[in-house]
Design a protein around this motif. Structure first.
Motif, PDB file in Angstrom:
ATOM      1  N   ALA A  81       0.822  -1.214   0.000  1.00  0.00           N
ATOM      2  CA  ALA A  81       0.000   0.000   0.000  1.00  0.00           C
ATOM      3  C   ALA A  81       0.852   1.258   0.000  1.00  0.00           C
ATOM      4  O   ALA A  81       0.324   2.361  -0.163  1.00  0.00           O
ATOM      5  N   GLY A  82       2.164   1.109   0.211  1.00  0.00           N
ATOM      6  CA  GLY A  82       3.051   2.266   0.206  1.00  0.00           C
ATOM      7  C   GLY A  82       2.987   3.102   1.460  1.00  0.00           C
ATOM      8  O   GLY A  82       3.112   4.328   1.411  1.00  0.00           O
ATOM      9  N   VAL A  83       2.786   2.443   2.607  1.00  0.00           N
ATOM     10  CA  VAL A  83       2.720   3.169   3.868  1.00  0.00           C
ATOM     11  C   VAL A  83       3.691   2.537   4.859  1.00  0.00           C
ATOM     12  O   VAL A  83       4.277   1.485   4.603  1.00  0.00           O
ATOM     13  N   THR A  84       3.874   3.186   5.991  1.00  0.00           N
ATOM     14  CA  THR A  84       4.787   2.673   6.995  1.00  0.00           C
ATOM     15  C   THR A  84       4.255   1.378   7.592  1.00  0.00           C
ATOM     16  O   THR A  84       3.055   1.097   7.547  1.00  0.00           O
ATOM     17  N   HIS A  85       5.142   0.605   8.180  1.00  0.00           N
ATOM     18  CA  HIS A  85       4.748  -0.672   8.766  1.00  0.00           C
ATOM     19  C   HIS A  85       3.753  -0.500   9.908  1.00  0.00           C
ATOM     20  O   HIS A  85       2.964  -1.401  10.194  1.00  0.00           O
ATOM     21  N   ALA A  86       3.800   0.659  10.562  1.00  0.00           N
ATOM     22  CA  ALA A  86       2.896   0.896  11.687  1.00  0.00           C
ATOM     23  C   ALA A  86       1.521   1.387  11.253  1.00  0.00           C
ATOM     24  O   ALA A  86       0.554   1.306  12.019  1.00  0.00           O
ATOM     25  N   ALA A  87       1.410   1.872  10.015  1.00  0.00           N
ATOM     26  CA  ALA A  87       0.153   2.495   9.566  1.00  0.00           C
ATOM     27  C   ALA A  87      -1.060   1.581   9.645  1.00  0.00           C
ATOM     28  O   ALA A  87      -2.147   2.024  10.047  1.00  0.00           O
ATOM     29  N   PRO A  88      -0.973   0.289   9.269  1.00  0.00           N
ATOM     30  CA  PRO A  88      -2.176  -0.557   9.329  1.00  0.00           C
ATOM     31  C   PRO A  88      -2.799  -0.644  10.716  1.00  0.00           C
ATOM     32  O   PRO A  88      -4.019  -0.838  10.834  1.00  0.00           O
ATOM     33  N   TYR A  89      -1.994  -0.505  11.754  1.00  0.00           N
ATOM     34  CA  TYR A  89      -2.522  -0.654  13.110  1.00  0.00           C
ATOM     35  C   TYR A  89      -3.428   0.510  13.513  1.00  0.00           C
ATOM     36  O   TYR A  89      -4.116   0.432  14.527  1.00  0.00           O
ATOM     37  N   ARG A  90      -3.440   1.555  12.716  1.00  0.00           N
ATOM     38  CA  ARG A  90      -4.377   2.657  12.974  1.00  0.00           C
ATOM     39  C   ARG A  90      -5.807   2.249  12.628  1.00  0.00           C
ATOM     40  O   ARG A  90      -6.764   2.871  13.089  1.00  0.00           O
ATOM     41  N   HIS A  91      -5.927   1.217  11.805  1.00  0.00           N
ATOM     42  CA  HIS A  91      -7.249   0.748  11.387  1.00  0.00           C
ATOM     43  C   HIS A  91      -7.541  -0.686  11.803  1.00  0.00           C
ATOM     44  O   HIS A  91      -8.701  -1.038  12.001  1.00  0.00           O
ATOM     45  N   PHE A  92      -6.505  -1.514  11.910  1.00  0.00           N
ATOM     46  CA  PHE A  92      -6.703  -2.939  12.168  1.00  0.00           C
ATOM     47  C   PHE A  92      -5.803  -3.402  13.306  1.00  0.00           C
ATOM     48  O   PHE A  92      -4.584  -3.225  13.249  1.00  0.00           O
ATOM     49  N   ALA A  93      -6.417  -4.023  14.308  1.00  0.00           N
ATOM     50  CA  ALA A  93      -5.650  -4.480  15.465  1.00  0.00           C
ATOM     51  C   ALA A  93      -4.700  -5.609  15.105  1.00  0.00           C
ATOM     52  O   ALA A  93      -3.620  -5.734  15.690  1.00  0.00           O
ATOM     53  N   ASP A  94      -5.092  -6.441  14.142  1.00  0.00           N
ATOM     54  CA  ASP A  94      -4.261  -7.571  13.735  1.00  0.00           C
ATOM     55  C   ASP A  94      -4.686  -8.030  12.348  1.00  0.00           C
ATOM     56  O   ASP A  94      -5.590  -7.450  11.723  1.00  0.00           O
ATOM     57  N   LYS A  95      -4.032  -9.080  11.867  1.00  0.00           N
ATOM     58  CA  LYS A  95      -4.322  -9.585  10.522  1.00  0.00           C
ATOM     59  C   LYS A  95      -5.759 -10.060  10.407  1.00  0.00           C
ATOM     60  O   LYS A  95      -6.402  -9.889   9.361  1.00  0.00           O
ATOM     61  N   GLU A  96      -6.290 -10.640  11.464  1.00  0.00           N
ATOM     62  CA  GLU A  96      -7.657 -11.142  11.428  1.00  0.00           C
ATOM     63  C   GLU A  96      -8.658 -10.003  11.249  1.00  0.00           C
ATOM     64  O   GLU A  96      -9.667 -10.157  10.554  1.00  0.00           O
ATOM     65  N   ALA A  97      -8.378  -8.866  11.858  1.00  0.00           N
ATOM     66  CA  ALA A  97      -9.257  -7.699  11.688  1.00  0.00           C
ATOM     67  C   ALA A  97      -9.240  -7.217  10.243  1.00  0.00           C
ATOM     68  O   ALA A  97     -10.273  -6.802   9.698  1.00  0.00           O
ATOM     69  N   LEU A  98      -8.083  -7.282   9.613  1.00  0.00           N
ATOM     70  CA  LEU A  98      -7.993  -6.911   8.199  1.00  0.00           C
ATOM     71  C   LEU A  98      -8.782  -7.893   7.336  1.00  0.00           C
ATOM     72  O   LEU A  98      -9.507  -7.488   6.424  1.00  0.00           O
TER      73      LEU A  98
END
Length: 246
Positions: A81-98
């Protein structure tokens, strides 16, 4: 060289050394900042436009389609997605949430495609045919979503996908079609659940066989899936009709 001249030259050289050291430090600091900027993808633009969450979902779907579930991780999704490694955690607590977000997107899209295919029809059986055909076609056109929606990827119960206000979800559309057919005397009377499970089992099984390439028609794509679904849904309804009297 006299003593005073020698002291003066030493002070000049010492001052130049300090100045040069400061300049070198500034240069190194500037280079370090540039390097950090180059290595750390910028995600502020995505956040400004409010599409980072969707970008992560899209990246996850693409990754599953290309490399399978084994390659899925929040770190790899962030990279794509071209974002920092920490960015997904702003929306998803873990892989299962994604994965849940991917599944929700799939359920909403499936229901939308079912509604669109059912819309031109008013007869209960025609709407039931259309619902089944749309279900199979959705799976064939969106295999990653379909596999996430019904695959063994969740260790906790998945929350119901939010639907637009006043719109029915995929399963509710199927139930309402069955009940409308019963009310019109076109399908077996009684509890609608057994008939609904029968119908769901057939179209889901057909979709799974097609997506997993277990049928000879699988390589032929959506057109073959549509033709096969049309035949199977009509055979299904024949079995759900009320028994002949006498």
């Amino acid at each position: 060289m006299d003593v005073d001249a020698g002291n003066f030259m030493r002070r000049v050289l010492k001052s130049r050394g300090r100045h040069q050291a400061r300049e070198e430090a500034r240069t190194l600091a500037t280079r370090g900042k540039r390097k950090q900027a180059a290595e750390a993808p910028e995600d502020k633009g995505r956040y400004h436009h409010g599409d980072l969450r969707q970008a992560l979902v899209d990246a996850a779907v693409a990754l599953i389609a290309e490399e399978g579930f084994g390659a899925l991780s929040l770190r790899e999704v962030a990279r794509r997605a071209g974002v920092t490694h920490a960015a997904p955690y702003r929306h998803f607590a873990d892989k299962e949430a994604l994965l849940e977000a991917v599944a929700h997107e799939g359920f909403r899209a499936m229901a939308r495609e079912m509604r669109e295919r059912m819309a031109p029809h008013t007869g209960p059986l025609e709407r039931l045919y259309a619902a089944g055909e749309a279900y199979v076609l959705f799976a064939v056109r969106h295999p990653p979503h379909f596999r996430v929606m019904f695959g063994p990827h969740f260790t906790r119960p998945m929350s119901p996908p939010p639907e637009p206000e006043g719109e029915q979800g995929a399963f509710t559309l199927l139930v309402s079609s069955i009940e409308a057919g019963q009310a019109a005397g076109l399908l077996r009377p009684g509890e609608s659940r057994p008939l609904t499970l029968t119908a769901w089992s057939l179209v889901h099984g057909l979709a799974s066989l097609f997506v997993d390439r277990q049928l000879g028609e699988s390589p032929q794509g959506a057109e073959a899936a549509e033709a096969l679904a049309r035949v199977q849904t009509r055979l299904l309804v024949e079995g759900l009709r009320p028994p002949a009297r006498g």
